[in-house]
Design a protein around this motif. Structure first.
Motif, PDB file in Angstrom:
ATOM      1  N   SER A 183      24.174  23.585   5.173  1.00 29.09           N
ATOM      2  CA  SER A 183      23.197  22.553   5.519  1.00 29.09           C
ATOM      3  C   SER A 183      23.795  21.590   6.544  1.00 29.09           C
ATOM      4  O   SER A 183      24.927  21.767   7.015  1.00 29.09           O
ATOM      5  CB  SER A 183      22.810  21.776   4.256  1.00 29.09           C
ATOM      6  N   LEU A 184      23.026  20.556   6.871  1.00 28.42           N
ATOM      7  CA  LEU A 184      23.526  19.516   7.781  1.00 28.42           C
ATOM      8  C   LEU A 184      24.735  18.816   7.180  1.00 28.42           C
ATOM      9  O   LEU A 184      25.663  18.438   7.903  1.00 28.42           O
ATOM     10  CB  LEU A 184      22.402  18.515   8.068  1.00 28.42           C
ATOM     11  N   ARG A 185      24.739  18.684   5.861  1.00 25.87           N
ATOM     12  CA  ARG A 185      25.880  18.053   5.191  1.00 25.87           C
ATOM     13  C   ARG A 185      27.164  18.850   5.437  1.00 25.87           C
ATOM     14  O   ARG A 185      28.223  18.282   5.712  1.00 25.87           O
ATOM     15  CB  ARG A 185      25.605  17.950   3.694  1.00 25.87           C
ATOM     16  N   HIS A 186      27.074  20.171   5.330  1.00 24.87           N
ATOM     17  CA  HIS A 186      28.247  21.011   5.571  1.00 24.87           C
ATOM     18  C   HIS A 186      28.743  20.857   7.001  1.00 24.87           C
ATOM     19  O   HIS A 186      29.953  20.734   7.250  1.00 24.87           O
ATOM     20  CB  HIS A 186      27.907  22.483   5.301  1.00 24.87           C
ATOM     21  N   THR A 187      27.825  20.849   7.958  1.00 26.42           N
ATOM     22  CA  THR A 187      28.220  20.679   9.362  1.00 26.42           C
ATOM     23  C   THR A 187      28.902  19.335   9.581  1.00 26.42           C
ATOM     24  O   THR A 187      29.912  19.240  10.289  1.00 26.42           O
ATOM     25  CB  THR A 187      26.992  20.812  10.269  1.00 26.42           C
ATOM     26  N   ALA A 188      28.361  18.284   8.975  1.00 26.04           N
ATOM     27  CA  ALA A 188      28.960  16.953   9.111  1.00 26.04           C
ATOM     28  C   ALA A 188      30.375  16.922   8.535  1.00 26.04           C
ATOM     29  O   ALA A 188      31.286  16.284   9.104  1.00 26.04           O
ATOM     30  CB  ALA A 188      28.085  15.910   8.423  1.00 26.04           C
ATOM     31  N   VAL A 189      30.576  17.622   7.405  1.00 24.16           N
ATOM     32  CA  VAL A 189      31.918  17.696   6.802  1.00 24.16           C
ATOM     33  C   VAL A 189      32.877  18.434   7.728  1.00 24.16           C
ATOM     34  O   VAL A 189      34.027  18.016   7.916  1.00 24.16           O
ATOM     35  CB  VAL A 189      31.847  18.380   5.428  1.00 24.16           C
ATOM     36  N   VAL A 190      32.435  19.530   8.314  1.00 21.65           N
ATOM     37  CA  VAL A 190      33.277  20.304   9.223  1.00 21.65           C
ATOM     38  C   VAL A 190      33.644  19.464  10.449  1.00 21.65           C
ATOM     39  O   VAL A 190      34.792  19.486  10.922  1.00 21.65           O
ATOM     40  CB  VAL A 190      32.571  21.609   9.643  1.00 21.65           C
ATOM     41  N   THR A 207      38.498  26.948  12.531  1.00 20.35           N
ATOM     42  CA  THR A 207      38.453  27.838  11.370  1.00 20.35           C
ATOM     43  C   THR A 207      38.937  27.123  10.114  1.00 20.35           C
ATOM     44  O   THR A 207      38.326  27.224   9.042  1.00 20.35           O
ATOM     45  CB  THR A 207      39.302  29.092  11.625  1.00 20.35           C
ATOM     46  N   ASP A 208      40.035  26.361  10.243  1.00 21.26           N
ATOM     47  CA  ASP A 208      40.551  25.606   9.096  1.00 21.26           C
ATOM     48  C   ASP A 208      39.567  24.527   8.656  1.00 21.26           C
ATOM     49  O   ASP A 208      39.393  24.279   7.457  1.00 21.26           O
ATOM     50  CB  ASP A 208      41.898  24.972   9.450  1.00 21.26           C
ATOM     51  N   ALA A 209      38.931  23.882   9.616  1.00 15.63           N
ATOM     52  CA  ALA A 209      37.944  22.853   9.270  1.00 15.63           C
ATOM     53  C   ALA A 209      36.744  23.471   8.552  1.00 15.63           C
ATOM     54  O   ALA A 209      36.210  22.908   7.582  1.00 15.63           O
ATOM     55  CB  ALA A 209      37.487  22.124  10.527  1.00 15.63           C
ATOM     56  N   ASP A 210      36.318  24.645   9.027  1.00 21.36           N
ATOM     57  CA  ASP A 210      35.189  25.331   8.408  1.00 21.36           C
ATOM     58  C   ASP A 210      35.525  25.784   6.984  1.00 21.36           C
ATOM     59  O   ASP A 210      34.652  25.822   6.111  1.00 21.36           O
ATOM     60  CB  ASP A 210      34.807  26.536   9.268  1.00 21.36           C
ATOM     61  N   MET A 211      36.795  26.120   6.750  1.00 21.52           N
ATOM     62  CA  MET A 211      37.234  26.583   5.430  1.00 21.52           C
ATOM     63  C   MET A 211      37.888  25.480   4.619  1.00 21.52           C
ATOM     64  O   MET A 211      38.477  25.751   3.570  1.00 21.52           O
ATOM     65  CB  MET A 211      38.233  27.735   5.608  1.00 21.52           C
ATOM     66  N   SER A 212      37.775  24.251   5.080  1.00 22.83           N
ATOM     67  CA  SER A 212      38.452  23.148   4.398  1.00 22.83           C
ATOM     68  C   SER A 212      37.954  22.934   2.975  1.00 22.83           C
ATOM     69  O   SER A 212      38.661  22.361   2.143  1.00 22.83           O
ATOM     70  CB  SER A 212      38.276  21.852   5.204  1.00 22.83           C
ATOM     71  N   GLY A 213      36.739  23.419   2.669  1.00 16.46           N
ATOM     72  CA  GLY A 213      36.183  23.224   1.336  1.00 16.46           C
ATOM     73  C   GLY A 213      37.038  23.817   0.235  1.00 16.46           C
ATOM     74  O   GLY A 213      37.063  23.308  -0.895  1.00 16.46           O
ATOM     75  N   MET A 214      37.777  24.903   0.535  1.00 14.91           N
ATOM     76  CA  MET A 214      38.596  25.521  -0.515  1.00 14.91           C
ATOM     77  C   MET A 214      39.820  24.680  -0.852  1.00 14.91           C
ATOM     78  O   MET A 214      40.517  24.959  -1.830  1.00 14.91           O
ATOM     79  CB  MET A 214      39.034  26.932  -0.092  1.00 14.91           C
ATOM     80  N   GLY A 215      40.068  23.643  -0.062  1.00 18.68           N
ATOM     81  CA  GLY A 215      41.170  22.745  -0.354  1.00 18.68           C
ATOM     82  C   GLY A 215      40.703  21.342  -0.701  1.00 18.68           C
ATOM     83  O   GLY A 215      41.439  20.372  -0.500  1.00 18.68           O
TER      84      GLY A 215
END
Length: 411
Positions: free
Chosen positions: A38-45, A131-139
């Motif tokens: 969602s937009l929230r995920h993009t904002a987090v990235v 790529t790390d920012a996009d996968m940052s959720g796992m950390g």
């Protein structure tokens, strides 16, 4: 070494315009089923990309390219789900070109977005950082909450349904195979990433334990039988006994009926034999009458014989060594049936029964074997009963037809 001015977050007007554009685009066109992307995920990235870029001391130009790539990296979801990265590259290129952004920097941004696809390699620093920012959720601490959103999204968008245990296994496999590419990401997420792996392992064990307990409650186990198993065996034994009683009753009816019929025929013929002249006169006038009488007699005889065979006791028995340490667990031996255990000595029988009562596997094996052989006896009974009734039915039809023919012949 770069100056402090070059590592400050980029605040160019293009970034504000990109944020406004993506925000409006997602609010208007993003499918509502995308609860994770969602937009929230993009904002987090975007936020994490800025933080990682600053920690990596990127130049202002590269940091701007990284943030722009972060804003556009999921834009393609408005048109396509799988392979959205390539659509995102097209959209970023078109939007930036309209605003006169340098062509060489557009190419850098598009290459950076491409690296977020699962089948593309992340080679340049910008690609690895995005790529790390996009996968940052796992950390991050909200990994498990976001994972449930992704699970729901996959179910609606891709038709992939997972049980709780399956999802826990999938997430653990993902965490164990994933890794951060840049030093900045490792410093920022590694501790929480390891904690998430530990927590996911605990969650998987917990879900597996619950699933096993639920399965045991539903199905029971041989080591700890449940009421369902006992009810099943009780019902099967009851049904076998009822079917056996029905077969014996039907066979008894057929025996009585045909016995009476044969008695009447034989008595009649016996009486007539004492009056040879009268009997000879009867058959001489219409000799065809002997055909229906003969058919009826043969029918009665055949039907009563098969009915007697059906009602005849049938004891299944097998030969085995009288002294066998595995007598109770032998699948072909049924210690619960007298036809089997009567071949044993008292000591062997007592030993076998003691073993059955001590080991539940042996108990169930003997009960299943007993039901199997009961079924074999029932199969024989009903096959013979069917033959008896078929003979009687066909015989009556032939008798009636031959009698009609005899009457027509007489006339």
């Amino acid at each position: 070494m770069e100056t402090t001015e070059t590592i400050k977050p980029a605040k160019a007007e293009i970034l504000k315009k990109a944020k406004a554009y993506i925000t409006a685009l997602f609010e208007e066109k993003l499918p509502p089923q995308l609860v994770y992307h969602s937009l929230r995920h993009t904002a987090v990235v975007v936020k994490e990309a800025k933080a990682l870029g600053e920690a990596s001391t990127l130049s202002a130009t590269d940091l701007e390219a990284l943030v722009l790539a972060a804003w556009f990296h999921d834009a393609g979801y408005i048109d396509v789900y799988d392979g959205h990265e390539y659509r995102s590259m097209e959209m970023a290129g078109a939007w930036l070109t309209e605003r006169g952004y340098p062509a060489d920097r557009i190419a850098v941004i598009q290459d950076t977005i491409r690296a977020t696809h699962r089948n593309e390699a992340s080679e340049t620093p910008l690609q690895q950082l995005l790529t790390d920012a996009d996968m940052s959720g796992m950390g991050q601490e909200d990994f498990f909450a976001n994972a449930e959103l992704l699970r729901a999204e996959w179910e609606t968008m891709l038709g992939k349904s997972y049980s709780t245990t399956q999802w826990a296994e999938t997430q653990l496999d993902f965490l164990l195979t994933a890794k951060f590419l840049t030093a900045a990401a490792k410093d920022r997420y590694q501790k929480q990433f390891k904690d998430n792996i530990k927590e996911q392992r605990k969650l998987l064990k917990k879900t597996e334990k619950k699933a096993k307990k639920k399965d045991e409650e539903v199905n029971g186990t041989f080591a700890e039988p449940k009421r369902g198993i006992e009810t099943m065996f009780r019902t099967m034994y009851s049904n076998h006994m009822k079917l056996s009683d029905m077969a014996d009753t039907k066979a008894s009816m057929m025996i009585q009926l045909n016995a009476v019929l044969m008695s009447v025929i034989i008595t009649y013929l016996g009486a007539k034999m004492g009056q040879t002249a009268a009997l000879g006169s009867l058959f001489s006038k219409n000799p065809v009458l002997g055909v229906p009488m003969g058919i009826l007699l043969i029918t009665a005889l055949g039907s009563v014989v098969t009915a007697i065979l059906c009602a005849q006791p049938d004891v299944t028995s097998f030969k085995w060594l009288k002294r066998s340490p595995q007598i109770a667990t032998n699948r072909r031996v049924n210690l619960l049936f007298f036809g089997n255990f009567s071949k044993l000595s008292l000591d062997d029988f007592q030993g076998g029964m003691t073993e059955i009562m001590r080991e539940k596997d042996a108990l169930y094996t003997n009960m299943v074997t007993d039901i199997y052989y009961l079924g074999g006896v029932l199969t024989r009974k009903y096959r013979l009963l069917r033959v008896s009734y078929s003979i009687f039915m066909v015989g009556l039809i032939l008798t009636a037809l031959s009698f009609v023919i005899a009457l027509l012949y007489k006339s």
